[in-house]
Design a protein around this motif. Structure first.
Motif, PDB file in Angstrom:
ATOM      1  N   ALA A   1      59.243  70.350  69.790  1.00  0.00           N
ATOM      2  CA  ALA A   1      59.575  68.994  70.266  1.00  0.00           C
ATOM      3  C   ALA A   1      59.101  67.909  69.297  1.00  0.00           C
ATOM      4  N   ASN A   2      57.863  68.029  68.792  1.00  0.00           N
ATOM      5  CA  ASN A   2      57.361  66.963  67.914  1.00  0.00           C
ATOM      6  C   ASN A   2      58.104  66.890  66.583  1.00  0.00           C
ATOM      7  N   PRO A   3      58.200  68.027  65.852  1.00  0.00           N
ATOM      8  CA  PRO A   3      58.909  67.903  64.571  1.00  0.00           C
ATOM      9  C   PRO A   3      60.364  67.466  64.727  1.00  0.00           C
ATOM     10  N   LEU A   4      60.987  67.802  65.835  1.00  0.00           N
ATOM     11  CA  LEU A   4      62.384  67.395  66.017  1.00  0.00           C
ATOM     12  C   LEU A   4      62.489  66.055  66.754  1.00  0.00           C
ATOM     13  N   GLN A   5      61.380  65.391  66.936  1.00  0.00           N
ATOM     14  CA  GLN A   5      61.348  64.052  67.550  1.00  0.00           C
ATOM     15  C   GLN A   5      62.147  63.999  68.848  1.00  0.00           C
ATOM     16  N   LEU A   6      61.837  64.940  69.737  1.00  0.00           N
ATOM     17  CA  LEU A   6      62.604  65.003  70.978  1.00  0.00           C
ATOM     18  C   LEU A   6      62.000  64.155  72.099  1.00  0.00           C
ATOM     19  N   ASN A   7      60.717  63.808  71.950  1.00  0.00           N
ATOM     20  CA  ASN A   7      60.050  63.177  73.090  1.00  0.00           C
ATOM     21  C   ASN A   7      60.719  61.887  73.535  1.00  0.00           C
ATOM     22  N   ARG A   8      61.218  61.152  72.544  1.00  0.00           N
ATOM     23  CA  ARG A   8      61.824  59.872  72.861  1.00  0.00           C
ATOM     24  C   ARG A   8      63.171  59.998  73.575  1.00  0.00           C
ATOM     25  N   ILE A   9      63.779  61.183  73.481  1.00  0.00           N
ATOM     26  CA  ILE A   9      65.128  61.296  74.050  1.00  0.00           C
ATOM     27  C   ILE A   9      65.201  62.260  75.226  1.00  0.00           C
ATOM     28  N   MET A  10      64.029  62.780  75.674  1.00  0.00           N
ATOM     29  CA  MET A  10      64.006  63.755  76.756  1.00  0.00           C
ATOM     30  C   MET A  10      64.724  63.301  78.022  1.00  0.00           C
ATOM     31  N   GLU A  11      64.610  61.999  78.313  1.00  0.00           N
ATOM     32  CA  GLU A  11      65.169  61.525  79.585  1.00  0.00           C
ATOM     33  C   GLU A  11      66.612  61.052  79.461  1.00  0.00           C
ATOM     34  N   ARG A  12      67.139  61.143  78.241  1.00  0.00           N
ATOM     35  CA  ARG A  12      68.519  60.690  78.045  1.00  0.00           C
ATOM     36  C   ARG A  12      69.496  61.776  78.475  1.00  0.00           C
TER      37      ARG A  12
ATOM     38  N   VAL B   1      66.410  61.844  56.073  1.00  0.00           N
ATOM     39  CA  VAL B   1      65.635  62.719  55.203  1.00  0.00           C
ATOM     40  C   VAL B   1      64.383  63.246  55.907  1.00  0.00           C
ATOM     41  N   GLU B   2      63.704  62.348  56.590  1.00  0.00           N
ATOM     42  CA  GLU B   2      62.478  62.732  57.296  1.00  0.00           C
ATOM     43  C   GLU B   2      62.782  63.838  58.307  1.00  0.00           C
ATOM     44  N   GLN B   3      63.852  63.662  59.031  1.00  0.00           N
ATOM     45  CA  GLN B   3      64.215  64.645  60.054  1.00  0.00           C
ATOM     46  C   GLN B   3      64.640  65.965  59.422  1.00  0.00           C
ATOM     47  N   ARG B   4      65.287  65.924  58.258  1.00  0.00           N
ATOM     48  CA  ARG B   4      65.662  67.168  57.579  1.00  0.00           C
ATOM     49  C   ARG B   4      64.423  67.947  57.196  1.00  0.00           C
ATOM     50  N   VAL B   5      63.440  67.225  56.650  1.00  0.00           N
ATOM     51  CA  VAL B   5      62.225  67.903  56.214  1.00  0.00           C
ATOM     52  C   VAL B   5      61.488  68.474  57.424  1.00  0.00           C
ATOM     53  N   GLN B   6      61.403  67.696  58.485  1.00  0.00           N
ATOM     54  CA  GLN B   6      60.720  68.164  59.699  1.00  0.00           C
ATOM     55  C   GLN B   6      61.455  69.349  60.312  1.00  0.00           C
ATOM     56  N   ALA B   7      62.785  69.259  60.368  1.00  0.00           N
ATOM     57  CA  ALA B   7      63.565  70.350  60.953  1.00  0.00           C
ATOM     58  C   ALA B   7      63.399  71.609  60.107  1.00  0.00           C
ATOM     59  N   THR B   8      63.411  71.427  58.773  1.00  0.00           N
ATOM     60  CA  THR B   8      63.236  72.561  57.874  1.00  0.00           C
ATOM     61  C   THR B   8      61.913  73.263  58.147  1.00  0.00           C
ATOM     62  N   SER B   9      60.832  72.483  58.270  1.00  0.00           N
ATOM     63  CA  SER B   9      59.540  73.156  58.449  1.00  0.00           C
ATOM     64  C   SER B   9      59.443  73.735  59.852  1.00  0.00           C
ATOM     65  N   ALA B  10      60.081  73.106  60.832  1.00  0.00           N
ATOM     66  CA  ALA B  10      60.070  73.706  62.178  1.00  0.00           C
ATOM     67  C   ALA B  10      60.794  75.056  62.158  1.00  0.00           C
ATOM     68  N   ILE B  11      61.927  75.115  61.494  1.00  0.00           N
ATOM     69  CA  ILE B  11      62.701  76.363  61.440  1.00  0.00           C
ATOM     70  C   ILE B  11      61.900  77.431  60.704  1.00  0.00           C
ATOM     71  N   ARG B  12      61.320  77.063  59.564  1.00  0.00           N
ATOM     72  CA  ARG B  12      60.540  78.033  58.775  1.00  0.00           C
ATOM     73  C   ARG B  12      59.325  78.540  59.546  1.00  0.00           C
ATOM     74  N   ARG B  13      58.572  77.591  60.111  1.00  0.00           N
ATOM     75  CA  ARG B  13      57.348  78.001  60.813  1.00  0.00           C
ATOM     76  C   ARG B  13      57.674  78.880  62.002  1.00  0.00           C
ATOM     77  N   TYR B  14      58.723  78.518  62.693  1.00  0.00           N
ATOM     78  CA  TYR B  14      59.106  79.284  63.866  1.00  0.00           C
ATOM     79  C   TYR B  14      59.447  80.711  63.455  1.00  0.00           C
ATOM     80  N   ALA B  15      60.196  80.838  62.358  1.00  0.00           N
ATOM     81  CA  ALA B  15      60.561  82.173  61.876  1.00  0.00           C
ATOM     82  C   ALA B  15      59.312  82.969  61.518  1.00  0.00           C
ATOM     83  N   GLU B  16      58.379  82.328  60.794  1.00  0.00           N
ATOM     84  CA  GLU B  16      57.161  83.022  60.373  1.00  0.00           C
ATOM     85  C   GLU B  16      56.343  83.487  61.576  1.00  0.00           C
ATOM     86  N   ASN B  17      56.172  82.590  62.547  1.00  0.00           N
ATOM     87  CA  ASN B  17      55.335  82.938  63.697  1.00  0.00           C
ATOM     88  C   ASN B  17      55.958  83.996  64.581  1.00  0.00           C
TER      89      ASN B  17
END
Ligand code: ADP
Ligand code: ADP
Length: 542
Positions: free
Chosen positions: A390-401, A438-454
């Motif tokens: 949720a944090n790296p993909l900046q979802l908190n602000r849009i959860m209620e939408r 760009v910021e979101q691409r980098v965050q999404a990239t690391s979320a995808i990578r970390r998730y795969a690793e874990n």
């Protein structure tokens, strides 16, 4: 919080080094008390392409509405009726003075390409050519149709066009106009690299040869680098305030942005730098194979399009990048893997749970984001899921939408979260970069990578953004052939070989920026371009 942001700092910066000095001044425009404020304005210049690099929601559209004369900026006095005279007073003696005088006199006409081309069919009912014909103000339309390769679809109804076709139709429709000022809000989503480079070339020609002012917002940094003459970095707190810097050279602007520190402004915009490796990653010790597949073949109908896939192995826990032009069979391969299609030759007999994010996202259910995501994973709301997804993909602000009210970029982030939140052996994401800044691409990239690793999970990602691929992929699968006729997929390769295959096909070489090592497209036929081609080093240094 640093006292400015209405929400938690999006960059998790614990220490804010400097508050932007611009914030001591009055803004260029403020929508109301406690409403969004814009500081600074980009400077359009005849004969040049001006770039803006920054997140969504930072005030780019607000700035363009002012520059187009559709709105008189109020200089922060939202209670009074604003006048161009007071705006002119503010900008007298600056590079914007002449431009603002022209806007005041009603002398600036504008053409604009919207960010979300997927919305065009909702606003226009008819054939592509009907939309295009109305825009042919300079007699240049036929040439754009040819060079953007949209002739095969111009007689089709607009709601049958793919995203990439819509993007090129929208570009042609904007560039064909006869205006003083062109605003292009993202040109690359759904285009392959060849098409991106062509679009960049056409835009440069319009500025240079027709002496027009062009303002471009673009998040594919390799293309922005190629496209723009000068660059404004935009930063701030999306939704709260945005600051547009004075113009920088494109090279410096991108370098400072990646570094996370703007020198002239003495402003840190991110705690860490985004970095690139000049040399190919070393061959990784291989994990256990996840899939070993034989040579496969698939044709549609009576052979209008056929795809040949070389036999290969995909390893557990790796991130496999998939690159190649549009229409070459990448989605067809994805559907063969998910079992939605059956090969004509060769058997895919693995039983894997595959979680798939398609290129065009349709999640038009009347449901809130939080309800949708919690229906997908039990992990929803856990601190682990919040930190990793949720944090790296900046979802908190849009959860209620509501899902139906999301913008293209917001929808993309929800779809990525939904894809990686499912239990699966293989995650397959088609163009996750589309509409992310760009910021979101980098965050999404690391979320995808970390998730795969874990999770020991394997990931396949189809994307056209070279910077994202560089940050994301361990190995590459390269498609070549003739789009819409026949495609061929290589076996997964090491990054160096894969990039060389891919870029030699495109006839594009990259050099490395001396300061940041970021890849930059070489001018065709420049000395470096020729040397690197001779040495067979299209991307990584030896
Ligand atoms: P961008 O184009 O960079 O995504 P915009 O200029 O569209 O940003 O919007 C910047 C911010 O201003 C957003 O938070 C948006 O909600 C807000 N905003 C836009 N128009 C208005 C308006 N008429 N009244 C109040 N706020 C607005
Ligand atoms: P990519 O994902 O690389 O853009 P696709 O796999 O979507 O390419 O498509 C490859 C080619 O196959 C295109 O020419 C496309 O029009 C064609 N194609 C895709 N799906 C079908 C189908 N169901 N029937 C006939 N042709 C198709």
């Amino acid at each position: 919080t640093c006292g400015i942001c209405v929400e938690k700092c999006p960059f998790d910066a614990i220490e804010i080094i400097n508050l932007p000095s611009e914030l001591d001044e009055d803004p260029t425009h403020r929508y109301g008390e406690n409403a969004f404020s814009l500081y600074g304005l980009p400077v359009p210049e005849s004969g040049a392409v001006t770039g803006i690099l920054g997140p969504n929601g930072i005030g780019k559209t607000t700035a363009v509405r002012a520059l187009a004369g559709e709105m008189v900026p109020n200089l922060g006095n939202y209670d009074d009726e604003p006048t161009w005279e007071s705006v002119l007073d503010r900008y007298r003696g600056t590079e914007l003075q002449n431009y603002i005088e022209s806007v005041r006199d009603g002398d600036v006409s504008i053409a604009r390409k919207p960010q979300y081309v997927d919305q065009i069919p909702k606003q226009f009912d008819g054939k592509a050519i009907d939309l295009l014909d109305a825009t042919d103000e300079r007699g240049a339309l036929d040439s754009y149709i040819e060079r953007l390769d949209i002739a095969p679809v111009v007689d089709n109804h607009i709601d049958t066009l793919s995203g990439g076709e819509l993007q090129r139709v929208a570009l042609a429709a904007t560039l064909a106009r006869d205006r003083d000022f062109y605003f292009l809000d993202e040109i690359t989503p759904y285009l392959d690299i060849g098409q991106r480079v062509t679009a960049a070339r056409l835009i440069r020609e319009l500025a240079e040869e027709e002496d027009r002012a062009v303002l471009v917002v673009e998040h594919d940094l390799a293309i922005l680098d190629l496209l723009a003459d000068t660059l404004h970095v935009a930063y701030g707190e999306p939704g709260a305030y945005g600051v547009v810097t004075d113009p920088k050279s494109v090279r410096n602007g991108i370098n400072e942005y990646l570094k996370g520190y703007l020198s002239n402004e003495n402003m840190r915009i991110r705690p860490d730098a985004i970095t690139f490796e000049e040399h190919a990653p070393r061959e990784t010790s291989k994990a256990a194979p996840l899939i070993e597949y034989p040579e496969i073949r698939k044709s549609y109908g009576d052979g209008e399009f056929s795809l040949d896939v070389d036999a290969g192995t995909i390893y557990n826990g790796e991130v496999l990048g998939i690159v190649g032009p549009n229409g070459i069979g990448k989605s067809t391969l994805a559907k063969l893997f998910t079992g939605d299609l059956t090969p004509d030759v060769g058997e895919l007999d693995f039983e894997l749970d595959i979680s798939y994010k398609p290129q065009y996202i349709e999640i038009d259910q009347h449901m809130r984001v939080d309800a949708f995501l919690s229906s997908i994973t039990d992990q929803f709301g856990s601190s682990y899921w919040n930190t990793e997804v949720a944090n790296p993909l900046q979802l908190n602000r849009i959860m209620e939408r509501n899902l139906t009210d999301l913008s293209g970029g917001e929808r993309q982030r929800v779809a990525i979260a939904a894809c990686i939140s499912q239990d699966a052996d293989l995650y397959l994401l088609d163009e996750p970069s589309a509409h992310l800044d760009v910021e979101q691409r980098v965050q999404a990239t690391s979320a995808i990578r970390r998730y795969a690793e874990n999770h020991d999970a394997t990931v396949m990602v189809i994307d056209h953004d070279i910077y994202m691929m560089d940050l994301l992929a361990d190995r590459l699968m390269v498609f070549d052939g003739e789009p819409s006729v026949e495609g061929h997929a290589s076996k997964p390769q090491e990054m160096r070989d894969g990039m060389n295959d891919f870029l030699s096909d495109l006839d594009i070489t990259f050099r490395r920026d001396e300061r940041t090592s970021r890849p930059r497209i070489n001018k065709p036929d420049s000395q470096l371009d020729r040397e690197q081609k001779r040495a067979g080093e299209y991307y990584y240094a030896e």
